[in-house]
Design a protein around this motif. Structure first.
Motif, PDB file in Angstrom:
ATOM      1  N   LEU A  77       0.834  -1.193   0.000  1.00 48.43           N
ATOM      2  CA  LEU A  77       0.000   0.000   0.000  1.00 48.43           C
ATOM      3  C   LEU A  77       0.871   1.245   0.000  1.00 48.43           C
ATOM      4  O   LEU A  77       1.895   1.282   0.691  1.00 48.43           O
ATOM      5  CB  LEU A  77      -0.883   0.025   1.250  1.00 48.43           C
ATOM      6  CG  LEU A  77      -2.030  -1.000   1.314  1.00 48.43           C
ATOM      7  CD1 LEU A  77      -2.753  -0.883   2.636  1.00 48.43           C
ATOM      8  CD2 LEU A  77      -3.009  -0.800   0.156  1.00 48.43           C
ATOM      9  N   GLN A  78       0.481   2.247  -0.718  1.00 48.82           N
ATOM     10  CA  GLN A  78       1.183   3.531  -0.731  1.00 48.82           C
ATOM     11  C   GLN A  78       0.135   4.643  -0.595  1.00 48.82           C
ATOM     12  O   GLN A  78      -0.729   4.756  -1.485  1.00 48.82           O
ATOM     13  CB  GLN A  78       1.973   3.691  -2.046  1.00 48.82           C
ATOM     14  CG  GLN A  78       2.802   4.941  -2.117  1.00 48.82           C
ATOM     15  CD  GLN A  78       3.897   4.948  -1.068  1.00 48.82           C
ATOM     16  OE1 GLN A  78       4.320   3.878  -0.647  1.00 48.82           O
ATOM     17  NE2 GLN A  78       4.297   6.099  -0.609  1.00 48.82           N
ATOM     18  N   SER A 133     -10.985   8.549   4.878  1.00 47.93           N
ATOM     19  CA  SER A 133     -11.814   8.752   3.683  1.00 47.93           C
ATOM     20  C   SER A 133     -11.484  10.099   3.050  1.00 47.93           C
ATOM     21  O   SER A 133     -11.294  11.092   3.752  1.00 47.93           O
ATOM     22  CB  SER A 133     -13.297   8.675   4.055  1.00 47.93           C
ATOM     23  OG  SER A 133     -13.609   9.628   5.056  1.00 47.93           O
ATOM     24  N   GLY A 134     -11.412  10.093   1.676  1.00 49.23           N
ATOM     25  CA  GLY A 134     -11.059  11.304   0.950  1.00 49.23           C
ATOM     26  C   GLY A 134      -9.606  11.339   0.522  1.00 49.23           C
ATOM     27  O   GLY A 134      -9.226  12.135  -0.336  1.00 49.23           O
ATOM     28  N   GLU A 135      -8.744  10.468   1.106  1.00 47.28           N
ATOM     29  CA  GLU A 135      -7.327  10.452   0.726  1.00 47.28           C
ATOM     30  C   GLU A 135      -7.144   9.588  -0.532  1.00 47.28           C
ATOM     31  O   GLU A 135      -8.044   8.858  -0.955  1.00 47.28           O
ATOM     32  CB  GLU A 135      -6.473   9.924   1.877  1.00 47.28           C
ATOM     33  CG  GLU A 135      -6.477  10.847   3.072  1.00 47.28           C
ATOM     34  CD  GLU A 135      -5.556  10.358   4.173  1.00 47.28           C
ATOM     35  OE1 GLU A 135      -4.899  11.180   4.806  1.00 47.28           O
ATOM     36  OE2 GLU A 135      -5.524   9.118   4.382  1.00 47.28           O
ATOM     37  N   THR A 136      -5.949   9.679  -1.115  1.00 47.88           N
ATOM     38  CA  THR A 136      -5.585   8.898  -2.307  1.00 47.88           C
ATOM     39  C   THR A 136      -4.722   7.721  -1.883  1.00 47.88           C
ATOM     40  O   THR A 136      -3.757   7.892  -1.137  1.00 47.88           O
ATOM     41  CB  THR A 136      -4.832   9.768  -3.318  1.00 47.88           C
ATOM     42  OG1 THR A 136      -5.688  10.827  -3.724  1.00 47.88           O
ATOM     43  CG2 THR A 136      -4.419   8.960  -4.541  1.00 47.88           C
ATOM     44  N   VAL A 137      -5.040   6.514  -2.369  1.00 50.03           N
ATOM     45  CA  VAL A 137      -4.323   5.295  -2.012  1.00 50.03           C
ATOM     46  C   VAL A 137      -3.949   4.557  -3.291  1.00 50.03           C
ATOM     47  O   VAL A 137      -4.748   4.483  -4.237  1.00 50.03           O
ATOM     48  CB  VAL A 137      -5.182   4.384  -1.107  1.00 50.03           C
ATOM     49  CG1 VAL A 137      -4.479   3.072  -0.858  1.00 50.03           C
ATOM     50  CG2 VAL A 137      -5.500   5.088   0.190  1.00 50.03           C
ATOM     51  N   THR A 138      -2.745   4.020  -3.326  1.00 48.28           N
ATOM     52  CA  THR A 138      -2.277   3.193  -4.447  1.00 48.28           C
ATOM     53  C   THR A 138      -1.961   1.807  -3.916  1.00 48.28           C
ATOM     54  O   THR A 138      -1.161   1.663  -2.975  1.00 48.28           O
ATOM     55  CB  THR A 138      -1.037   3.801  -5.100  1.00 48.28           C
ATOM     56  OG1 THR A 138      -1.368   5.105  -5.583  1.00 48.28           O
ATOM     57  CG2 THR A 138      -0.567   2.941  -6.266  1.00 48.28           C
ATOM     58  N   ARG A 171      -5.048   2.432  -8.352  1.00 46.37           N
ATOM     59  CA  ARG A 171      -5.052   3.744  -7.679  1.00 46.37           C
ATOM     60  C   ARG A 171      -6.489   4.194  -7.400  1.00 46.37           C
ATOM     61  O   ARG A 171      -7.314   4.236  -8.300  1.00 46.37           O
ATOM     62  CB  ARG A 171      -4.322   4.771  -8.553  1.00 46.37           C
ATOM     63  CG  ARG A 171      -4.156   6.138  -7.909  1.00 46.37           C
ATOM     64  CD  ARG A 171      -3.333   7.034  -8.842  1.00 46.37           C
ATOM     65  NE  ARG A 171      -3.105   8.353  -8.299  1.00 46.37           N
ATOM     66  CZ  ARG A 171      -2.146   8.682  -7.468  1.00 46.37           C
ATOM     67  NH1 ARG A 171      -1.299   7.745  -7.076  1.00 46.37           N
ATOM     68  NH2 ARG A 171      -1.996   9.935  -7.045  1.00 46.37           N
ATOM     69  N   ILE A 172      -6.752   4.555  -6.127  1.00 45.72           N
ATOM     70  CA  ILE A 172      -8.063   5.062  -5.699  1.00 45.72           C
ATOM     71  C   ILE A 172      -7.859   6.531  -5.352  1.00 45.72           C
ATOM     72  O   ILE A 172      -7.228   6.871  -4.350  1.00 45.72           O
ATOM     73  CB  ILE A 172      -8.594   4.277  -4.490  1.00 45.72           C
ATOM     74  CG1 ILE A 172      -8.566   2.760  -4.770  1.00 45.72           C
ATOM     75  CG2 ILE A 172     -10.010   4.730  -4.148  1.00 45.72           C
ATOM     76  CD1 ILE A 172      -8.877   1.922  -3.556  1.00 45.72           C
TER      77      ILE A 172
END
Length: 1233
Positions: free
Chosen positions: A52-53, A61-66, A98-99
């Protein structure tokens, strides 16, 4: 570029077709899943890993996760990825998912699998993504006091529970106004009332903000007022009592206060709110005030409270009745009174003769006194815990009724007829009482019974014994003892003179005394006559204070006591003379007395012998504290000279002053020798002047005499100037002066020390420098003193000479006559030599030049350079080593600076620009080249390793050895010590380097231990330490160890160079796209063919691993910023061997980290019967550096085994070939990005 894109789209289309085809054949191929693995013709792919990055433990919630799928060792291959969340497939085929704006619905377990050709890995382990709502911050105050006072420091802190470890940015508000602060703390150094308000905050991590925290109110108040109170609050405190001074702060309860007291002496041991004085003294009296400090803010001083400490009052004991003596049976009361202690609650303590009496009241009453009640009574009082001192003792005497005593008044032993006598009955201790008396003889009782009986004109018939007794109350005293009254005729007086000298001098005091034998103690009245004339005096003595000749004559007297006169005395004659005049004499009686002589000054009075005289002395008009007739001066000085006179007194009369006698003291003058200049050391060649000075002899014509005698050869003046002083002039110098026939004393000796011409010592720091660093020169003279100036030079060699004595010295900028003994050179880059010297005086005297000192640089890009053959730092003894100077110069010289600090300027075997050395231990040194034009090359270190020996038979006995020697003789064992083969010049960063260990007889190929900065970094079977891409962290000391023998350590320097990513042109990328597209088509066709023939599903293939035994794992720390991990397993396994190094790269002064990964992958072939095989020596060595684009290099070495021949039997493999592929991959920006 268009062609590249079309080919890639075709490839992905075909790949999707193959994957779908495999899904359709899934049921058909599952029935053959149990067939033997003998038909497997390819290796099993490795298992991927999901990361996870960012890697925070909580995602809001609302953050960006890869979510990234990584394959260890699969870099460079074309992979296809499959994803699933909670066992449900996700339509994503790239390595990253990517989310952009994550929500709680994205929580779940993520896993992936990877396919290449026809082979798919198993699913990775599941990694859980947990998405929660952003936390709500909390605002806290530090300090957590209920009130904050103006001037104090307060910190408002924003805390986010569960957000630890993340990089947060903060926003603050006071009320509805924003505060410019982005940190988690908002600190107010000196708070004011304007800082009051409601504080709230929120935090941001990435692009997501938390909600605003609840408001925390900060209230800033003015500092409180303090009050000092006393406990107890009595108006007077007695010394010895305990008193507490307390500082009270209204409204400051609950806070941690530090207190300061006035007077300041209280601060030496008391900073609390209470100052307790256990035993108060009068010195504790005074005004007390205080102030408080909380944090760094002080309150105002309190009003002053006055403490008065008095000495405790002393009680007094009174007796009632006030008789000094009490008789047995009487009633007596003893009372204790304390003056000034009225109104206080006192407790009393009584003592009789130091024994306590059981009474605590102020009165002690005895009803019927007995003799046992006698004694000294004292008392003391107690108020609170303090006692007064004990009262003075009042004595109570309880006696039996006393015995009277009869006395005569007057109490003369003899009573003369005609006088008046009173007989008195006295009762000792009975004063003040009402007594009745009874007398013997009885005739006295005819009068009233009083205590005395008066006889007006006594006669001899009144002679006899008298006694009495007294009565007080109902008892009688005893009869007194009888006293006898004797009445006789009056006596004849005698006249005496006082003093009784034969001669009385005018002005003296004389006393004429009338003495009556037997009349002592009586009150006499006297009558005097001189000749036949009465003198007006009625006393016993007639004193003449200042007698004159008119007082001379015949004196007589008589006495009267009561009304009775004695006869006239015999005549005594008084003779009065004029007083004598004293005379002063000197001993010795010379006209001149020399200093330090003993002199006696004597006062003589002719005719005054036998009298007791007291003397007074004067020198000039000043008195001398001497009262005897002799005044002795043991060591006479000039101050003792002058006119001496004396006078004497006998009784109260002084003689006149004697005539003055003059004492003259002659003192020889002592000269002083001085040196100019007055330095403690003079160096040969300097100018010095020796001067003879006579204090007080100015204006006189003096001739001088010198020691040593050679100074008398020039004119005998007071100065001797030595223009260029040699060492033969050193020694002691003294002088004396001659005037007329007077010789002064010899002066004290002053020593002239002449030293050889000095040579200063130059030191440089640092000796080895990095390019551009500053160099500090220090010049030190052996005997430092004030007045030195320093000169700084650069040494430019001349190759026609073999040393630096005739070398040219170039003065450095601003290096002439500096007052400081240090000089700093900025921006030094190359090896250079420096010299200094010092000067002082006028004209200036200069020291020799110092020996040259060098600062060495390993820079190989200067105009001159030095190469070493063989190219290594360490060498064996008797090795042939060539040092070659290179550059566009014709004349060269090789310089050598040895371990013992010696500088050598020649080479024993110099051929052209090459110096050949047959090495020995003395050749261990620093070497560099110097050209004919003064250029310096970079410097190199050469270390020569010697053969180590060990005594074979200490104390005559051969000893056992654990380490086999290489050879030996009768006396010693000899051991070859290995050397580390390492480059002599700095290694460029990014280049590859190989370090090895060698003996004099052979190169060591295996089982070598390598150390970096004294820590083990490699201990496997390899004989070399290979670093494929050197970084700055590899710089340091290296050494090797083989079979218990250890080499010396050598420094390997790494030279940092800037590198950047090269940009490729569009045609190159077009070619790459075409090749990639064609390759994809071929690979997809092959995959289609293989999948048709395969018996297993791409996604459900399960690979059973062979059981294995774990190996060893060793961790070694290299330095503070480097960590190596080495993992090894036994051969025969299908596991990955990897070494990971994390290095902190500070080349650019940043805190970024550079990650280096070394991976060793052993590939195994599996036979049809799953037999274990010997391990192939097939390995992939790779080093990957990640960092900024210009520093991101990847060096990889891949060793591949040759293909096996078709006829080889199953289970056997051929040795791996040494063929290797080296590739360099530069990570940078793609065109168009």
């Amino acid at each position: 570029m268009m062609g590249h894109s079309l080919l890639c789209m075709m490839g992905f289309f075909l790949l999707s077709t193959v994957i779908c085809g495999n899904d359709e054949d899934n049921t058909t191929h599952s029935q053959d899943a149990d067939k033997s693995e003998e038909e497997q013709t390819t290796s099993v792919p490795i298992k991927p890993t999901v990361t996870l990055q960012p890697s925070w433990p909580q995602i809001y919630s609302g953050e960006t996760v890869t979510v990234r799928c990584e394959i260890q060792g699969g870099e460079g291959a074309q992979w296809t990825y499959g994803w699933r969340r909670d066992q449900v497939n996700i339509g994503e085929t790239s390595s990253e998912y990517r989310i952009i704006t994550v929500s709680e619905s994205d929580s779940g377990g993520y896993s992936c699998c990877v396919g290449r050709s026809s082979s798919w890995t198993e699913w990775s382990d599941t990694i859980t993504l947990r998405v929660i709502a952003p936390p709500k911050p909390t605002v806290t105050l530090q300090h957590n006091w209920p009130q904050i006072y103006s001037g104090e420091t307060v910190t408002v802190r924003c805390e986010i529970q569960g957000g630890e470890g993340a990089q947060w940015t903060y926003e603050w508000r006071r009320g509805q106004s924003s505060i410019r602060s982005a940190s988690s703390e908002y600190r107010t150094i000196s708070a004011t009332e304007s800082d009051s308000g409601g504080y709230s905050c929120r935090g941001r991590r990435g692009s997501s903000w938390t909600e605003w925290s609840d408001i925390t109110t900060l209230t800033v108040l003015p500092p409180p007022k303090l009050t000092v109170i006393l406990q107890p609050s009595m108006t007077q405190i007695y010394s010895g009592e305990t008193v507490t001074v307390r500082c009270e702060i209204q409204g400051g309860e609950g806070a941690q206060w530090t207190y300061e007291w006035s007077p300041a002496k209280l601060n030496t041991h008391e900073t609390s709110s209470e100052y307790r004085i256990i035993r108060a003294t009068e010195s504790d009296s005074g005004g007390y005030s205080c102030r408080g400090k909380r944090s760094f803010s002080w309150t105002k001083w309190s009003d002053i409270t006055t403490l008065t400490v008095l000495s405790p009052p002393k009680p007094t004991v009174f007796l009632q009745h006030d008789w000094p003596q009490i008789y047995s049976g009487e009633t007596v009361t003893v009372r204790c009174e304390i003056q000034g202690g009225e109104g206080a609650q006192w407790t009393y303590e009584w003592r009789r003769d130091h024994s306590n009496i059981g009474s605590a009241s102020s009165e002690y009453r005895t009803i019927r006194a007995t003799e046992s009640d006698s004694g000294g009574y004292s008392c003391r009082g107690k108020r609170s815990s303090s006692w007064t001192e004990w009262s003075d003792i009042t004595t109570l005497t309880v006696l039996c009724p006393p015995k009277p005593t009869v006395t005569l008044q007057p109490s003369w032993t003899q009573i003369y007829s005609g006088e008046t006598v009173t007989v008195t009955c006295e009762i000792q201790g009975g004063e003040g009482a009402q007594w009745t008396y009874e007398w013997r003889p009885d005739k006295l009782n005819k009068r009233p019974t009083s205590n005395n009986y008066r006889i007006i004109t006594v006669t001899q018939s009144d002679s006899g014994g008298y006694s009495c007794q007294g009565r007080r109350g109902s008892f009688y005293t005893q009869w007194s003892d009888s006293i006898t009254l004797t009445v006789s005729s009056p006596p004849k007086p005698t006249v005496t003179l006082q003093p009784s000298w034969t001669q009385i001098y005018r002005g003296e005091t004389v006393t004429v005394r009338c003495e009556i034998q037997g009349g002592e103690g009586a009150q006499w009245t006297y009558e005097w006559r001189r000749g036949h004339s009465n003198i007006g005096s009625a006393s016993r003595e007639y004193t003449i204070n200042k007698v004159t000749e008119s007082n001379a004559g015949e004196y007589s007297c008589r006495g009267k006591r009561s009304f009775s006169w004695t006869k006239w005395s015999d005549i005594t004659t008084l003779t009065v003379l004029s007083p004598p005049k004293p005379t002063v004499t000197l001993q010795p009686s010379w006209t001149q007395i020399y200093r330090d002589t003993t002199v006696t000054v004597r006062c003589e009075i002719h005719g005054g012998e036998r009298a007791q005289w007291t003397y007074e002395w004067r020198r000039g008009q000043k008195n001398i504290p001497e009262t005897s007739s002799v005044y002795t001066i043991n060591r006479v000085t000039e101050s003792d000279g002058g006119g001496y006179s004396c006078r004497a007194t006998r009784s109260s009369s002084w003689t006149e002053w004697s005539d003055i006698t003059t004492l003259r003291v002659t003192v020889p003058i002592k000269p002083t020798v001085t040196l100019q200049p007055s330095w403690t050391q003079i160096y040969s060649g300097e100018t010095v002047t020796v001067r003879c000075e006579i204090q007080g002899g100015e204006g006189a014509q003096w001739t001088y005499e010198w020691r040593p005698a050679k100074l008398n050869t020039p004119p005998t003046s007071n100065e001797y100037r030595i223009i260029t002083v040699p060492q033969s002039d050193r020694g002691g110098y003294s002088c004396r002066g001659i005037r007329d026939y007077l010789l002064t004393e010899w002066s004290d000796i002053i020593r002239l020390t002449v030293l050889n011409k000095p040579r200063p010592v130059l030191t440089v720091s640092p000796s080895w420098l990095s390019p551009g660093a500053s160099v500090t020169l220090n010049c030190e003279v052996e005997h430092p003193s004030a007045g030195w100036s320093f000169y700084w030079y650069k040494a430019v060699p001349k190759l026609k000479t073999y040393n630096y004595k005739s070398s040219s010295y170039e003065l450095l900028p601003d290096g002439s006559g500096t007052a400081q003994d240090s000089y700093i050179i900025h921006g030094q880059t190359h090896t250079a030599g420096y010299v200094c010297r010092a000067g002082r005086g006028d004209p200036e005297y200069h020291t020799d030049h110092s020996q040259p000192k060098f600062v060495w640089s390993a820079d190989v890009h200067s105009a001159a350079s030095l190469t070493v053959s063989p190219d290594r730092v360490q060498h064996f003894t008797s090795d042939s080593v060539s040092l070659t100077c290179e550059g566009n110069f014709t004349e060269w010289r090789v310089k050598k600076f040895s371990e013992d600090g010696r500088l050598y300027s020649d080479c024993r075997r110099m051929t052209g620009s090459t110096c050949n050395i047959n090495t020995s231990k003395s050749d261990t040194a620093v070497y560099w080249c110097e050209s004919g034009s003064g250029e310096f090359s970079g410097a190199v270190n050469i270390t020569v390793q010697i053969i180590k020996t060990r005594l074979r038979s200490p104390k005559g006995k051969f000893q056992k050895i654990s380490l086999k020697p290489d050879y030996y003789d009768y006396h010693y064992y000899y051991y070859y010590v290995p050397i580390l083969v390492s480059p002599v010049h700095p290694v460029t960063e990014g280049a590859s380097v190989s370090l090895s260990c060698s003996l004099k007889t052979q190169k060591i190929l295996s089982n070598v231990f390598f150390y970096h900065n004294h820590k083990l970094i490699q201990n496997d079977t390899r004989g070399e330490l290979k670093i494929s891409a050197v970084s700055k962290s590899d710089e340091g000391f290296y050494k090797c160890q083989y079979s218990g023998r250890e080499s010396a350590q050598s420094w390997m320097s790494v030279k940092v160079t800037a590198s950047g990513a090269d940009s490729s042109s569009s045609p190159v990328w077009l070619m790459v796209g075409l090749v990639c597209g064609v390759s994809l088509i071929i690979i997809l066709l092959l995959l289609l063919y293989r999948c048709r023939q395969s018996k297993y599903s791409c996604f459900t293939r399960s690979i059973q691993s062979e059981s294995h035994s774990p190996g060893s794992s060793t961790n070694h720390g290299v330095n503070q910023n480097e960590t190596h991990e080495y993992n090894s397993l036994h051969p025969g396994t299908n596991h990955i061997y990897e070494s990971v190094t994390q290095v902190e790269d500070n080349r650019n002064g940043s805190d970024e980290h550079q990650d280096v990964t070394y991976a060793l992958i052993e590939l195994k072939n599996f036979g049809k019967k799953r037999k274990h095989h010997k391990p192939e020596q097939s390995a992939v060595y790779s080093e990957v550096k990640t960092g900024a684009a210009e520093d991101s290099l990847m060096y990889a070495e891949v060793k591949r085994p040759k293909k096996e021949k078709a006829k080889k039997k199953a289970g056997k493999s051929s040795p791996a070939a040494d063929a290797a592929v080296y590739s360099e991959v530069t990570l940078g920006s793609f065109p168009g990005q």
